[in-house]
Design a protein around this motif. Structure first.
Motif, PDB file in Angstrom:
ATOM      1  N   ASP A 558       0.842  -1.193   0.000  1.00  0.00           N
ATOM      2  CA  ASP A 558       0.000   0.000   0.000  1.00  0.00           C
ATOM      3  C   ASP A 558       0.870   1.234   0.000  1.00  0.00           C
ATOM      4  N   GLY A 559       0.356   2.334  -0.489  1.00  0.00           N
ATOM      5  CA  GLY A 559       1.109   3.579  -0.495  1.00  0.00           C
ATOM      6  C   GLY A 559       0.231   4.722  -0.933  1.00  0.00           C
ATOM      7  N   PRO A 560       0.711   5.941  -0.808  1.00  0.00           N
ATOM      8  CA  PRO A 560      -0.098   7.112  -1.162  1.00  0.00           C
ATOM      9  C   PRO A 560      -0.629   7.074  -2.575  1.00  0.00           C
ATOM     10  N   ALA A 561       0.212   6.674  -3.548  1.00  0.00           N
ATOM     11  CA  ALA A 561      -0.245   6.703  -4.939  1.00  0.00           C
ATOM     12  C   ALA A 561      -1.371   5.715  -5.175  1.00  0.00           C
ATOM     13  N   ALA A 562      -1.271   4.558  -4.496  1.00  0.00           N
ATOM     14  CA  ALA A 562      -2.304   3.546  -4.694  1.00  0.00           C
ATOM     15  C   ALA A 562      -3.655   4.042  -4.174  1.00  0.00           C
ATOM     16  N   THR A 563      -3.644   4.730  -3.059  1.00  0.00           N
ATOM     17  CA  THR A 563      -4.910   5.187  -2.502  1.00  0.00           C
ATOM     18  C   THR A 563      -5.499   6.340  -3.292  1.00  0.00           C
ATOM     19  N   GLU A 564      -4.669   7.100  -3.971  1.00  0.00           N
ATOM     20  CA  GLU A 564      -5.157   8.221  -4.771  1.00  0.00           C
ATOM     21  C   GLU A 564      -5.642   7.765  -6.143  1.00  0.00           C
ATOM     22  N   GLY A 565      -5.256   6.548  -6.533  1.00  0.00           N
ATOM     23  CA  GLY A 565      -5.646   6.049  -7.832  1.00  0.00           C
ATOM     24  C   GLY A 565      -4.922   6.712  -8.979  1.00  0.00           C
ATOM     25  N   PHE A 566      -3.736   7.226  -8.720  1.00  0.00           N
ATOM     26  CA  PHE A 566      -2.982   7.886  -9.779  1.00  0.00           C
ATOM     27  C   PHE A 566      -1.517   7.557  -9.585  1.00  0.00           C
ATOM     28  N   GLY A 567      -0.809   7.256 -10.647  1.00  0.00           N
ATOM     29  CA  GLY A 567       0.627   7.070 -10.540  1.00  0.00           C
ATOM     30  C   GLY A 567       1.073   5.697 -10.965  1.00  0.00           C
ATOM     31  N   ALA A 568       0.354   4.646 -10.541  1.00  0.00           N
ATOM     32  CA  ALA A 568       0.816   3.305 -10.866  1.00  0.00           C
ATOM     33  C   ALA A 568       0.801   3.072 -12.364  1.00  0.00           C
ATOM     34  N   GLY A 569      -0.151   3.656 -13.052  1.00  0.00           N
ATOM     35  CA  GLY A 569      -0.244   3.444 -14.484  1.00  0.00           C
ATOM     36  C   GLY A 569       0.834   4.128 -15.278  1.00  0.00           C
ATOM     37  N   LEU A 570       1.621   4.972 -14.664  1.00  0.00           N
ATOM     38  CA  LEU A 570       2.638   5.700 -15.411  1.00  0.00           C
ATOM     39  C   LEU A 570       3.697   4.789 -15.981  1.00  0.00           C
ATOM     40  N   VAL A 571       4.018   3.730 -15.276  1.00  0.00           N
ATOM     41  CA  VAL A 571       5.117   2.882 -15.717  1.00  0.00           C
ATOM     42  C   VAL A 571       4.679   1.447 -15.933  1.00  0.00           C
ATOM     43  N   GLY A 572       3.383   1.152 -15.825  1.00  0.00           N
ATOM     44  CA  GLY A 572       2.932  -0.201 -16.029  1.00  0.00           C
ATOM     45  C   GLY A 572       2.883  -0.962 -14.717  1.00  0.00           C
ATOM     46  N   THR A 573       1.912  -1.853 -14.612  1.00  0.00           N
ATOM     47  CA  THR A 573       1.691  -2.544 -13.345  1.00  0.00           C
ATOM     48  C   THR A 573       2.809  -3.505 -12.983  1.00  0.00           C
ATOM     49  N   LEU A 574       3.619  -3.933 -13.940  1.00  0.00           N
ATOM     50  CA  LEU A 574       4.666  -4.913 -13.646  1.00  0.00           C
ATOM     51  C   LEU A 574       6.035  -4.276 -13.452  1.00  0.00           C
ATOM     52  N   HIS A 575       6.163  -2.982 -13.757  1.00  0.00           N
ATOM     53  CA  HIS A 575       7.479  -2.359 -13.608  1.00  0.00           C
ATOM     54  C   HIS A 575       7.901  -2.324 -12.146  1.00  0.00           C
ATOM     55  N   ARG A 576       6.961  -2.013 -11.271  1.00  0.00           N
ATOM     56  CA  ARG A 576       7.310  -1.856  -9.864  1.00  0.00           C
ATOM     57  C   ARG A 576       7.809  -3.156  -9.240  1.00  0.00           C
ATOM     58  N   PRO A 577       7.063  -4.285  -9.332  1.00  0.00           N
ATOM     59  CA  PRO A 577       7.595  -5.513  -8.731  1.00  0.00           C
ATOM     60  C   PRO A 577       8.875  -5.992  -9.400  1.00  0.00           C
ATOM     61  N   LEU A 578       8.996  -5.780 -10.710  1.00  0.00           N
ATOM     62  CA  LEU A 578      10.196  -6.216 -11.401  1.00  0.00           C
ATOM     63  C   LEU A 578      11.418  -5.443 -10.927  1.00  0.00           C
ATOM     64  N   SER A 579      11.301  -4.125 -10.884  1.00  0.00           N
ATOM     65  CA  SER A 579      12.447  -3.330 -10.472  1.00  0.00           C
ATOM     66  C   SER A 579      12.722  -3.468  -8.977  1.00  0.00           C
ATOM     67  N   TRP A 580      11.677  -3.728  -8.194  1.00  0.00           N
ATOM     68  CA  TRP A 580      11.898  -3.984  -6.764  1.00  0.00           C
ATOM     69  C   TRP A 580      12.787  -5.210  -6.585  1.00  0.00           C
ATOM     70  N   LEU A 581      12.471  -6.287  -7.292  1.00  0.00           N
ATOM     71  CA  LEU A 581      13.276  -7.506  -7.191  1.00  0.00           C
ATOM     72  C   LEU A 581      14.713  -7.253  -7.626  1.00  0.00           C
ATOM     73  N   ALA A 582      14.891  -6.500  -8.712  1.00  0.00           N
ATOM     74  CA  ALA A 582      16.241  -6.219  -9.192  1.00  0.00           C
ATOM     75  C   ALA A 582      17.031  -5.424  -8.164  1.00  0.00           C
ATOM     76  N   ALA A 583      16.367  -4.464  -7.514  1.00  0.00           N
ATOM     77  CA  ALA A 583      17.054  -3.636  -6.535  1.00  0.00           C
ATOM     78  C   ALA A 583      17.385  -4.400  -5.268  1.00  0.00           C
ATOM     79  N   ARG A 584      16.593  -5.435  -4.951  1.00  0.00           N
ATOM     80  CA  ARG A 584      16.810  -6.182  -3.726  1.00  0.00           C
ATOM     81  C   ARG A 584      17.705  -7.396  -3.935  1.00  0.00           C
ATOM     82  N   SER A 585      18.230  -7.561  -5.129  1.00  0.00           N
ATOM     83  CA  SER A 585      18.985  -8.781  -5.404  1.00  0.00           C
ATOM     84  C   SER A 585      20.203  -8.456  -6.255  1.00  0.00           C
ATOM     85  N   ASP A 586      20.869  -9.504  -6.683  1.00  0.00           N
ATOM     86  CA  ASP A 586      22.069  -9.356  -7.497  1.00  0.00           C
ATOM     87  C   ASP A 586      21.775  -9.639  -8.965  1.00  0.00           C
ATOM     88  N   LEU A 587      20.503  -9.710  -9.321  1.00  0.00           N
ATOM     89  CA  LEU A 587      20.113  -9.998 -10.696  1.00  0.00           C
ATOM     90  C   LEU A 587      19.474  -8.764 -11.318  1.00  0.00           C
TER      91      LEU A 587
END
Length: 744
Positions: A558-587
């Motif tokens: 959850d986060g501010p953008a999700a509750t406002e209904g604006f922002g997540a669509g800017l980069v696509g629904t899969l960009h966030r989990p994908l880049s989160w995994l990359a940032a938290r790992s060595d891949l």
């Protein structure tokens, strides 16, 4: 006073020299950025980087979504323009909270003072990054011994009434925790409790560090708070821009002075984006440092006479990744975990088995030295778990520092290993457009292990371009390194069975032998490719796998953008989990996206699964005792394979390395559904690395897996998922070698 054989002056000069070298090496990129800035491009960064930054600004409360909508509603613009407009708005229209939040950030910054020869000498700057840990430069605090002669001074500043504030002294406590790295020029040290017994971070606040990228783009402003030349606290505010972003460093134009060593570099949302560590001196053609009057500089001139042309900071994400790779005892791991979930240290350094406490400077996975001292009494170590909950009480949804409130923000990370997401060339990552000729697996020679026992290596994905014989030698070489450490005899590659399904899987996945349509990856970014993989998933489960992996890696839901209904669509629904995994790992993002694509197609497409299993069964012994060593996707294939083994083959040992089996979206679709004890297997060893994104579901905690040995290991930097790294660990190799050496 000896400082690891070198003085602080020498360490500082070395840091400046290395910064100058990187500045010179990046001249082409800097000139490109400056040229685009001069041409009127506000933020000359990659479109994906701008998208991630825009999303993060909204998530962090840098702008209200309603203000963004009001600004762009009356004007038709494409997605890149919208993202740039959001970043520009955040730079030009600061909310009123910008100033009080800056004051709160400044409270976390302290002057580090050195006791020497009966005098107290201002020495540098540090800032709180957890309730009990302070960060500064390695050249400020080179080792534990030096740190014992220093203390921190909070509130060394002028108040709003233009009067000196009351300075609060806090002693450093390197015996409880001290870690440092010369190349990244950082030091992390524990502080003693304040006079009232509370951890200093609970008194003055602390900065929540984030391993995710996307906190700054080229051309954007930065702010620095520190103690230049040892003076009272000062701020360099929004008069400075990011010019160059390297893998581990950033260059910016902030006006800083030598005493600012160890200062935090903030973005406009008051997130720490870098650790300031050195100015970049101007040099002549002979490589001599120049003074402001153009003459060669000498040591007697002092640092303030140098003509500084830029400044260099160490990327916070790089420091956090380095800390994640250190081998620390449970007490020190708990201290790191107090830095909070966004740091990437709460899970990767706490969930695995405790590693031995170091008694000397250690070598981290990337080969650099980091000192994590064994000091600290038993009561100190024992008390750590009592404060491990501090991160849950130290985060606010829209601030990067505060000792109160609870909810972490929704954030959008970017890959850890790249300066900005870029479309990847077909030569680097995209699958080949034409089918790859099938390559057969390799049987072992008949005399191996007396002909009664059989060692089988089962590989993972993306092996189609390699020769089975070369792969077998690489696996065996890694295992032999571990066997040597375990004082066991090495193996001959010819004694190993090596089934090979790489070419068949590649041809199936690329659409040559299945109904899936091939995707032109050379024209897509990693995030866009993930969207395409999700659209072509046979059962629609690709997105589920990606989100589950990111959630297990600690991605806030959850986060501010999700509750406002604006922002997540800017980069696509899969960009966030994908880049989160990359940032938290060595891949990187591409490896994660394509790996999950292959896992999804194997599990969802019965034709793919059957063809892969048939390929493996072509090169499997018919009878005897089986030692099955599996890796990556091969661990999933191996679990299915165990349900189809010939009756005469007895699996005495299963080894799973870098496995995704802990994910519900994976184990729930095995032939034997859900977590389960592999059929007929006597012993099972699961080995995993905390920075391996593929092994994000490890350790395998569900009781339904049954009894198994779980080994958490630290693989080399950039090699977290490599099988030869896994097999080279003593305990993993010992488990295999002891079974093979048993002639009973």
């Amino acid at each position: 006073m000896s400082v690891t054989g070198r003085s602080n002056v020498e360490l500082h000069e070395q840091a400046a020299a290395e910064a100058a070298r990187r500045y010179e090496d990046s001249a082409t990129e800097r000139e490109r950025v400056e040229s685009r800035l001069a041409a009127g491009v506000r933020f000359p960064d990659a479109p994906d980087a701008l998208a991630v930054r825009a999303d993060r600004i909204l998530d962090r409360g840098g702008l209200s979504p309603s203000a963004v909508v009001a600004d762009i509603h009356g004007e038709a613009m494409d997605l890149p323009d919208a993202n740039e407009r959001i970043i520009n708005l955040s730079n030009e229209l600061q909310a009123w909270s910008f100033l009080p939040r800056g004051v709160r950030a400044g409270a976390t910054v302290a002057r580090i003072t050195l006791r020497r020869d009966g005098r107290e000498l201002p020495h540098g700057t540090g800032f709180m990054v957890s309730p009990r840990l302070m960060m500064t430069n390695h050249h400020v605090l080179p080792d534990e011994s030096f740190a014992r002669h220093c203390f921190a001074e909070f509130n060394a500043q002028i108040t709003a009434d233009n009067l000196p504030d009351t300075v609060v002294r806090v002693e450093l406590d390197p015996g409880t925790f001290f870690a440092a790295d010369r190349r990244l020029d950082f030091a992390l040290v524990a502080l003693a409790p304040a006079l009232d017994g509370r951890p200093p971070g609970e008194v003055f606040g602390w900065n929540r560090l984030s391993v995710q990228l996307g906190k700054l783009v080229l051309g954007e402003k930065v702010n620095i708070i520190g103690h230049p030349q040892g003076r009272l606290k000062e701020i360099a505010l929004r008069d400075n821009a990011l010019l160059v972003r390297l893998d581990d460093f950033v260059h910016y134009t902030t006006d800083t002075e030598p005493g600012n060593s160890g200062s935090p570099v903030f973005n406009d949302q008051w997130e720490v984006v870098a650790l300031h560590h050195s100015g970049v001196p101007k040099k002549d053609d002979q490589g001599r440092v120049l003074r402001k009057d153009g003459k060669p500089w000498t040591h007697g001139d002092g640092d303030d006479a140098i003509d500084w042309v830029a400044n260099e900071g160490v990327r916070i994400s790089s420091i956090l990744k380095h800390l994640a790779g250190l081998d620390l005892d449970p007490g020190r791991r708990t201290l790191l975990a107090e830095m909070g979930p966004d740091s990437g240290l709460d899970r990767s350094t706490v969930t695995g088995p405790a590693l031995p406490s170091p008694t000397a400077p250690m070598t981290s996975p990337d080969g650099t030295t980091a000192t994590a001292v064994p000091g600290g009494t038993a009561p100190q170590t024992a008390s750590a778990p009592q404060t491990a909950s501090a991160p849950q009480t130290a985060f606010a949804p829209q601030t990067a520092f505060t000792p109160q409130t609870t909810t972490p923000p929704q954030t959008t990370p970017t890959p850890q290993t790249t300066s900005a997401p870029q479309p990847v060339s077909t030569a680097a990552t995209a699958p080949e457009a034409r089918p790859v000729p099938h390559k057969a697996g390799l049987p072992a020679r008949g005399t191996a292990f007396g002909g009664r026992r059989h060692l089988v290596f089962l590989h993972g994905r993306d092996q189609q371009s390699k020769e089975p014989a070369d792969l077998r030698r690489e696996w065996t070489a890694g295992l032999n390194r571990g066997l040597t450490l375990a004082s066991l005899p090495p193996l001959d590659p010819d004694d190993v069975w090596f089934p090979f399904y790489g070419t068949r899987l590649h041809n199936l996945v690329s659409g040559r032998e299945s109904t899936a349509e091939a995707i032109a990856l050379d024209r897509l970014s990693a995030a866009a490719a993930a969207e395409a993989f999700a659209a072509q998933s046979p059962t629609g489960s690709y997105e589920q796998l990606l989100h589950e992996a990111a959630t297990r890696a600690g991605m806030p839901q959850d986060g501010p953008a999700a509750t406002e209904g604006f922002g997540a669509g800017l980069v696509g629904t899969l960009h966030r989990p994908l880049s989160w995994l990359a940032a938290r790992s060595d891949l990187d993002e591409w490896t994660i996206a394509t790996f999950l694509r292959d896992v999804d197609l194997y599990l969802a497409d019965s034709a793919v699964r059957q063809s892969v299993l048939d390929s493996v069964l072509e090169t499997i012994p018919a009878q005897g005792e089986l030692v099955l060593v599996t890796h990556s996707l091969g661990t999933v294939v191996g679990m299915d394979l165990l349900t189809r083994l010939p009756d005469g083959l007895d699996p005495v040992l299963l080894v799973t390395a870098g496995s995704p089996l802990g994910m519900d979206g994976v184990n729930g679709r095995l032939l034997a559904r859900g977590p389960h004890r592999p059929p007929r297997v006597r012993d099972w060893v699961n080995v995993w690395c905390p920075t391996d994104a593929v092994a994000i579901g490890c350790p395998l905690a569900d009781e339904r897996w049954g009894k198994l040995d779980q080994l958490a290991v630290a693989n080399g930097r950039g090699r977290a998922h490599d099988i030869d790294e896994y097999l080279a660990h003593k305990k993993a190799a010992e488990a295999i070698g002891s079974v093979l050496a048993d002639r009973g």
